[in-house]
Design a protein around this motif. Sequence first.
Motif, PDB file in Angstrom:
ATOM      1  N   GLU A  35      17.839  31.016 -21.237  1.00  0.00           N
ATOM      2  CA  GLU A  35      19.215  29.764 -20.756  1.00  0.00           C
ATOM      3  C   GLU A  35      17.389  28.957 -19.619  1.00  0.00           C
ATOM      4  O   GLU A  35      17.745  27.762 -19.444  1.00  0.00           O
ATOM      5  N   ARG A  36      16.184  29.812 -19.803  1.00  0.00           N
ATOM      6  CA  ARG A  36      15.544  29.039 -19.046  1.00  0.00           C
ATOM      7  C   ARG A  36      14.992  27.803 -19.902  1.00  0.00           C
ATOM      8  O   ARG A  36      14.325  26.516 -18.676  1.00  0.00           O
ATOM      9  N   GLU A  37      14.655  27.647 -21.361  1.00  0.00           N
ATOM     10  CA  GLU A  37      14.052  26.934 -21.363  1.00  0.00           C
ATOM     11  C   GLU A  37      15.078  25.672 -21.922  1.00  0.00           C
ATOM     12  O   GLU A  37      15.692  25.371 -23.015  1.00  0.00           O
ATOM     13  N   ARG A  38      15.848  24.693 -20.917  1.00  0.00           N
ATOM     14  CA  ARG A  38      16.595  23.664 -21.475  1.00  0.00           C
ATOM     15  C   ARG A  38      15.974  22.607 -20.821  1.00  0.00           C
ATOM     16  O   ARG A  38      15.443  21.802 -19.669  1.00  0.00           O
ATOM     17  N   ILE A  39      16.222  21.604 -22.020  1.00  0.00           N
ATOM     18  CA  ILE A  39      15.172  19.943 -21.979  1.00  0.00           C
ATOM     19  C   ILE A  39      16.080  18.894 -22.137  1.00  0.00           C
ATOM     20  O   ILE A  39      16.613  19.355 -22.668  1.00  0.00           O
ATOM     21  N   VAL A  40      16.575  18.085 -21.311  1.00  0.00           N
ATOM     22  CA  VAL A  40      17.514  16.893 -21.465  1.00  0.00           C
ATOM     23  C   VAL A  40      16.390  15.693 -21.945  1.00  0.00           C
ATOM     24  O   VAL A  40      16.338  15.621 -20.837  1.00  0.00           O
ATOM     25  N   THR A  41      16.656  14.543 -22.487  1.00  0.00           N
ATOM     26  CA  THR A  41      16.444  13.523 -21.806  1.00  0.00           C
ATOM     27  C   THR A  41      17.315  12.094 -22.185  1.00  0.00           C
ATOM     28  O   THR A  41      18.647  12.310 -22.144  1.00  0.00           O
ATOM     29  N   ILE A  42      16.773  11.174 -21.175  1.00  0.00           N
ATOM     30  CA  ILE A  42      17.629  10.895 -20.284  1.00  0.00           C
ATOM     31  C   ILE A  42      16.642   9.071 -20.412  1.00  0.00           C
ATOM     32  O   ILE A  42      15.533   8.949 -20.411  1.00  0.00           O
ATOM     33  N   ASN A  53      13.271  -0.497 -20.772  1.00  0.00           N
ATOM     34  CA  ASN A  53      13.959   0.756 -20.719  1.00  0.00           C
ATOM     35  C   ASN A  53      13.109   2.018 -20.523  1.00  0.00           C
ATOM     36  O   ASN A  53      12.222   1.839 -21.163  1.00  0.00           O
ATOM     37  N   VAL A  54      13.506   3.513 -19.907  1.00  0.00           N
ATOM     38  CA  VAL A  54      12.383   4.188 -19.703  1.00  0.00           C
ATOM     39  C   VAL A  54      13.381   5.758 -20.450  1.00  0.00           C
ATOM     40  O   VAL A  54      14.577   5.724 -19.791  1.00  0.00           O
ATOM     41  N   VAL A  55      12.257   5.818 -21.541  1.00  0.00           N
ATOM     42  CA  VAL A  55      13.271   7.904 -21.376  1.00  0.00           C
ATOM     43  C   VAL A  55      12.689   7.957 -21.290  1.00  0.00           C
ATOM     44  O   VAL A  55      11.193   8.751 -21.456  1.00  0.00           O
ATOM     45  N   ILE A  56      13.085  10.122 -20.756  1.00  0.00           N
ATOM     46  CA  ILE A  56      12.386  11.014 -20.230  1.00  0.00           C
ATOM     47  C   ILE A  56      13.080  11.707 -20.455  1.00  0.00           C
ATOM     48  O   ILE A  56      13.847  11.671 -21.237  1.00  0.00           O
ATOM     49  N   SER A  57      11.745  12.385 -20.713  1.00  0.00           N
ATOM     50  CA  SER A  57      12.864  14.628 -21.502  1.00  0.00           C
ATOM     51  C   SER A  57      11.986  15.180 -20.206  1.00  0.00           C
ATOM     52  O   SER A  57      10.947  14.787 -19.174  1.00  0.00           O
ATOM     53  N   VAL A  58      12.839  15.811 -19.519  1.00  0.00           N
ATOM     54  CA  VAL A  58      13.304  16.535 -18.045  1.00  0.00           C
ATOM     55  C   VAL A  58      13.428  18.475 -18.196  1.00  0.00           C
ATOM     56  O   VAL A  58      14.541  17.810 -19.204  1.00  0.00           O
ATOM     57  N   GLU A  59      12.441  18.922 -17.750  1.00  0.00           N
ATOM     58  CA  GLU A  59      12.755  20.150 -18.230  1.00  0.00           C
ATOM     59  C   GLU A  59      13.879  21.018 -17.033  1.00  0.00           C
ATOM     60  O   GLU A  59      13.346  20.795 -15.782  1.00  0.00           O
ATOM     61  N   ILE A  60      15.095  21.334 -16.868  1.00  0.00           N
ATOM     62  CA  ILE A  60      16.026  21.180 -16.359  1.00  0.00           C
ATOM     63  C   ILE A  60      16.620  22.682 -15.916  1.00  0.00           C
ATOM     64  O   ILE A  60      17.410  22.888 -15.318  1.00  0.00           O
TER      65      ILE A  60
END
Length: 145
Positions: A63-70, A109-116
């Motif tokens: 569960e801890r290693e969650r990444i989203v791309t926005i 346009n900005v794309v970020i990968s975020v660890e949540i």
Amino acid sequence: MKERYYLVREDILPDAVLKTMQVKQLLEAGDAKTVHEGVEQVGLSRSAFYKYKDGIHLIHQLERERIVTISMDLEHESGMLSKVLGSVAGHGANVLTIHQSIPLQGRANVVISVEISHLNEELGEMLDSLKNIPGVKRALIVGQG
């Protein structure tokens, strides 16, 4: 063959599987420097460790290693990206990567990968707060894993 997953209580797992998890924890904590050292400490064969090591994980680790791309469209103004990054950090998320296009017609346009994994609230609430920053014209999740 399709992989299937089960949630099982620790007390019904075979000893070799439990000891494999112990070795993984010893290695992660630095209490064992090598697999050989770890298996010796818990009384497990190296072959058993290698057989099970990729098949057992603690639930909180998964569960801890969650990444989203926005993906966002931002107005081209000084400090705009800084506001976005500050908001992301303020929600307890950690920016891993940033890709920004050259501004065209006043927008970039900005794309970020975020660890949540340490997010203070629901992901949707963070996304809504990004959308409410003046100058953010669009913000949406384009990937999650």
